[in-house]
Design a protein around this motif. Structure first.
Motif, PDB file in Angstrom:
ATOM      1  N   ILE A  45      20.709 -13.268  19.082  1.00 52.99           N
ATOM      2  CA  ILE A  45      21.411 -12.353  19.981  1.00 52.99           C
ATOM      3  C   ILE A  45      22.215 -11.342  19.183  1.00 52.99           C
ATOM      4  O   ILE A  45      22.770 -11.665  18.126  1.00 52.99           O
ATOM      5  N   GLN A  46      22.242 -10.110  19.681  1.00 53.74           N
ATOM      6  CA  GLN A  46      23.032  -9.046  19.064  1.00 53.74           C
ATOM      7  C   GLN A  46      24.468  -9.132  19.592  1.00 53.74           C
ATOM      8  O   GLN A  46      24.700  -9.079  20.794  1.00 53.74           O
ATOM      9  N   LEU A  47      25.424  -9.266  18.673  1.00 58.23           N
ATOM     10  CA  LEU A  47      26.830  -9.377  19.056  1.00 58.23           C
ATOM     11  C   LEU A  47      27.705  -8.563  18.114  1.00 58.23           C
ATOM     12  O   LEU A  47      27.354  -8.338  16.951  1.00 58.23           O
ATOM     13  N   SER A  48      28.852  -8.169  18.608  1.00 54.07           N
ATOM     14  CA  SER A  48      29.840  -7.441  17.815  1.00 54.07           C
ATOM     15  C   SER A  48      31.073  -8.328  17.681  1.00 54.07           C
ATOM     16  O   SER A  48      31.861  -8.464  18.615  1.00 54.07           O
ATOM     17  N   GLU A  49      31.226  -8.956  16.502  1.00 52.56           N
ATOM     18  CA  GLU A  49      32.262  -9.964  16.297  1.00 52.56           C
ATOM     19  C   GLU A  49      33.356  -9.450  15.364  1.00 52.56           C
ATOM     20  O   GLU A  49      33.079  -8.887  14.308  1.00 52.56           O
ATOM     21  N   VAL A  50      34.598  -9.664  15.755  1.00 45.78           N
ATOM     22  CA  VAL A  50      35.747  -9.261  14.948  1.00 45.78           C
ATOM     23  C   VAL A  50      35.904 -10.194  13.748  1.00 45.78           C
ATOM     24  O   VAL A  50      35.686 -11.410  13.859  1.00 45.78           O
ATOM     25  N   ASN A  51      36.282  -9.612  12.605  1.00 45.05           N
ATOM     26  CA  ASN A  51      36.618 -10.413  11.430  1.00 45.05           C
ATOM     27  C   ASN A  51      37.988 -11.055  11.666  1.00 45.05           C
ATOM     28  O   ASN A  51      39.028 -10.447  11.420  1.00 45.05           O
ATOM     29  N   LYS A  52      37.980 -12.262  12.147  1.00 43.21           N
ATOM     30  CA  LYS A  52      39.231 -12.904  12.570  1.00 43.21           C
ATOM     31  C   LYS A  52      40.118 -13.312  11.392  1.00 43.21           C
ATOM     32  O   LYS A  52      41.312 -13.562  11.583  1.00 43.21           O
ATOM     33  N   ASN A  53      39.555 -13.393  10.194  1.00 40.55           N
ATOM     34  CA  ASN A  53      40.364 -13.780   9.038  1.00 40.55           C
ATOM     35  C   ASN A  53      41.521 -12.814   8.819  1.00 40.55           C
ATOM     36  O   ASN A  53      42.617 -13.218   8.413  1.00 40.55           O
ATOM     37  N   VAL A  54      41.281 -11.535   9.082  1.00 40.46           N
ATOM     38  CA  VAL A  54      42.328 -10.531   8.916  1.00 40.46           C
ATOM     39  C   VAL A  54      43.474 -10.785   9.892  1.00 40.46           C
ATOM     40  O   VAL A  54      44.653 -10.697   9.537  1.00 40.46           O
ATOM     41  N   ILE A  55      43.128 -11.150  11.118  1.00 37.92           N
ATOM     42  CA  ILE A  55      44.146 -11.391  12.147  1.00 37.92           C
ATOM     43  C   ILE A  55      44.834 -12.730  11.926  1.00 37.92           C
ATOM     44  O   ILE A  55      46.065 -12.836  11.965  1.00 37.92           O
ATOM     45  N   PHE A  56      44.045 -13.755  11.661  1.00 43.48           N
ATOM     46  CA  PHE A  56      44.611 -15.099  11.509  1.00 43.48           C
ATOM     47  C   PHE A  56      45.529 -15.195  10.296  1.00 43.48           C
ATOM     48  O   PHE A  56      46.432 -16.025  10.260  1.00 43.48           O
ATOM     49  N   ALA A  57      45.303 -14.353   9.288  1.00 39.76           N
ATOM     50  CA  ALA A  57      46.157 -14.376   8.099  1.00 39.76           C
ATOM     51  C   ALA A  57      47.586 -13.980   8.433  1.00 39.76           C
ATOM     52  O   ALA A  57      48.514 -14.277   7.670  1.00 39.76           O
ATOM     53  N   ASP A  58      47.765 -13.360   9.579  1.00 42.17           N
ATOM     54  CA  ASP A  58      49.093 -12.917  10.016  1.00 42.17           C
ATOM     55  C   ASP A  58      49.863 -14.028  10.724  1.00 42.17           C
ATOM     56  O   ASP A  58      51.028 -13.851  11.062  1.00 42.17           O
ATOM     57  N   PHE A  59      49.203 -15.164  10.985  1.00 42.56           N
ATOM     58  CA  PHE A  59      49.827 -16.275  11.709  1.00 42.56           C
ATOM     59  C   PHE A  59      49.702 -17.555  10.875  1.00 42.56           C
ATOM     60  O   PHE A  59      48.599 -17.925  10.466  1.00 42.56           O
ATOM     61  N   ASP A  60      50.806 -18.212  10.637  1.00 46.08           N
ATOM     62  CA  ASP A  60      50.777 -19.414   9.797  1.00 46.08           C
ATOM     63  C   ASP A  60      50.893 -20.697  10.611  1.00 46.08           C
ATOM     64  O   ASP A  60      51.269 -21.744  10.113  1.00 46.08           O
ATOM     65  N   ASN A  61      50.582 -20.602  11.905  1.00 48.83           N
ATOM     66  CA  ASN A  61      50.638 -21.796  12.751  1.00 48.83           C
ATOM     67  C   ASN A  61      49.623 -21.678  13.869  1.00 48.83           C
ATOM     68  O   ASN A  61      48.951 -20.651  14.016  1.00 48.83           O
ATOM     69  N   ASP A  62      49.510 -22.736  14.669  1.00 46.30           N
ATOM     70  CA  ASP A  62      48.579 -22.749  15.802  1.00 46.30           C
ATOM     71  C   ASP A  62      49.315 -22.657  17.133  1.00 46.30           C
ATOM     72  O   ASP A  62      48.850 -23.168  18.150  1.00 46.30           O
ATOM     73  N   ASP A  63      50.462 -22.002  17.124  1.00 44.33           N
ATOM     74  CA  ASP A  63      51.219 -21.848  18.359  1.00 44.33           C
ATOM     75  C   ASP A  63      50.497 -20.957  19.355  1.00 44.33           C
ATOM     76  O   ASP A  63      50.761 -21.011  20.564  1.00 44.33           O
ATOM     77  N   PHE A  64      49.590 -20.108  18.832  1.00 41.65           N
ATOM     78  CA  PHE A  64      48.902 -19.142  19.678  1.00 41.65           C
ATOM     79  C   PHE A  64      47.389 -19.335  19.598  1.00 41.65           C
ATOM     80  O   PHE A  64      46.844 -19.695  18.555  1.00 41.65           O
TER      81      PHE A  64
END
Length: 373
Positions: A45-64
């Motif tokens: 399937i063709q999908l457009s996926e965000v590179n989540k590593n860039v975003i997740f690096a901004d959060f140091d917990n799993d509160d969100f």
């Protein structure tokens, strides 16, 4: 009271800032890629996926959750370069279609309170993070959610209910969403081709975006962009199929423009499904806008659902402030029922007035009219 644009951010597969996205768009790059499988989806399937590593690096917990991180990251980015300061009269509007859809997975859901799946709870979580005192508003109206949310923010400013409004939208890829569109047989086997003769379906994507709206001219970005009018109209044609006459979209456009055809550019919905693109061509012709340059951004990062209207409006404002029109990636030869002036290359052009349109399931349609001072 006038409503002005005051800042923005967009997150797509092409980048986590407006600048990154524009740089890739100018190179005609697409974030739509072939996946051999995705989650429980076992077919290609063709999908457009965000590179989540860039975003997740901004959060140091799993509160969100992933979805909440998208929203918070985008709002933070938009506020950094703006003149907006959160006050007692700052409003928050959340646009999404599926919100914390990942919490349908029991393993993920067990990490959070049971009400975290609700859209109102997502808005509450984000609002609390930024210390916003007013009650947040949620708009979830299929694929017009983003444009409708901007319209709502504009009206809150014009009615003097708020001094400034943060409009944020997002949706993430999920088995639920992908399997739903597969059941409609509406997903193309190749990157989508908006308005093209050989289009055969849409490409799904994920993303988030934030639009800042203010009542204060001193907080507006330069050159100043004013949100003039917005409207929604529902033709109640079908639960998933657009009106063959474009009735709802025609009514929405006619309400905001009131017969005005002196528009420099139209940012269309342009999903690349056969019926949607035809419907838009019909509605634009009925409004006398067939010669106005029009494009779709779906070829770059797919259909991002509740984020789409915000992402595309942000890029539309970039066009206004930088006097440039963006190519409709994937378009080669017009294949709609009515003639429209599809933009087929990136080109400089004076852009002073624009129309943003969106259409969605259930016969929903929205239009937004903006002018550069």
């Amino acid at each position: 009271m006038k409503a002005y644009f005051a800042g923005y951010n967009i997150i797509t597969s092409l980048g986590t800032t407006v600048k990154e996205n524009v740089e890739n768009i100018l190179q005609n790059k697409s974030g739509v890629k072939l996946h051999n499988a995705y989650g429980a989806i076992t077919e290609q399937i063709q999908l457009s996926e965000v590179n989540k590593n860039v975003i997740f690096a901004d959060f140091d917990n799993d509160d969100f959750t992933t979805f909440e991180k998208f929203l918070i990251f985008s709002i933070r980015k938009s506020l950094i370069d703006s003149k907006i300061k959160i006050s007692e009269k700052t409003g928050l509007i959340l646009s999404t279609t599926k919100g914390n859809i990942e919490l349908l997975d029991k393993e993920k859901a067990d990490k959070y309170d049971i009400d975290r799946i609700n859209l109102w709870k997502s808005a509450e979580v984000v609002s609390k993070y930024f210390g916003i005192k007013t009650e947040p508003l949620v708009i979830s109206n299929a694929c017009i959610s983003g444009v409708q949310a901007i319209n709502a923010g504009m009206r809150m400013i014009q009615a003097e209910q708020c001094d400034n409004v943060i409009v944020v939208g997002g949706d993430i890829l999920s088995d639920f969403v992908i399997s739903g569109f597969l059941s409609f047989k509406s997903i193309s086997s190749k990157p989508c081709k908006p308005f093209d003769k050989n289009r055969d379906g849409l490409s799904l994507g994920e993303g988030a975006a934030t639009m800042l709206i203010t009542s204060f001219p001193c907080q507006a970005s330069e050159p100043k962009i004013e949100f003039i009018a917005g409207a929604t109209a529902n033709d109640a044609n079908h639960i998933s199929g657009p009106s063959r006459t474009g009735e709802g979209l025609y009514q929405a456009i006619d309400t905001v423009l009131q017969g005005n055809t002196n528009i420099d550019y139209i940012s269309a919905h342009g999903t690349a499904t056969p019926y949607n693109d035809n419907m838009e061509s019909i509605a634009l012709n009925r409004c006398g806008l067939q010669n106005v340059p029009v494009n779709s951004f779906k070829g770059y990062f797919g259909h991002t659902l509740g984020a789409a209207g915000l992402i595309e409006t942000a890029l539309t404002i970039y066009s206004m402030q930088n006097n440039i029109l963006f190519n409709t990636l994937g378009f080669d030869e017009l294949g709609t029922d009515e003639e429209i002036n599809v933009i087929n290359k990136n080109a400089p052009q004076q852009v002073n007035s624009v129309l943003k349109i969106a259409s969605g399931f259930g016969g929903s349609n929205a239009a937004l009219y903006m002018v550069k001072e």
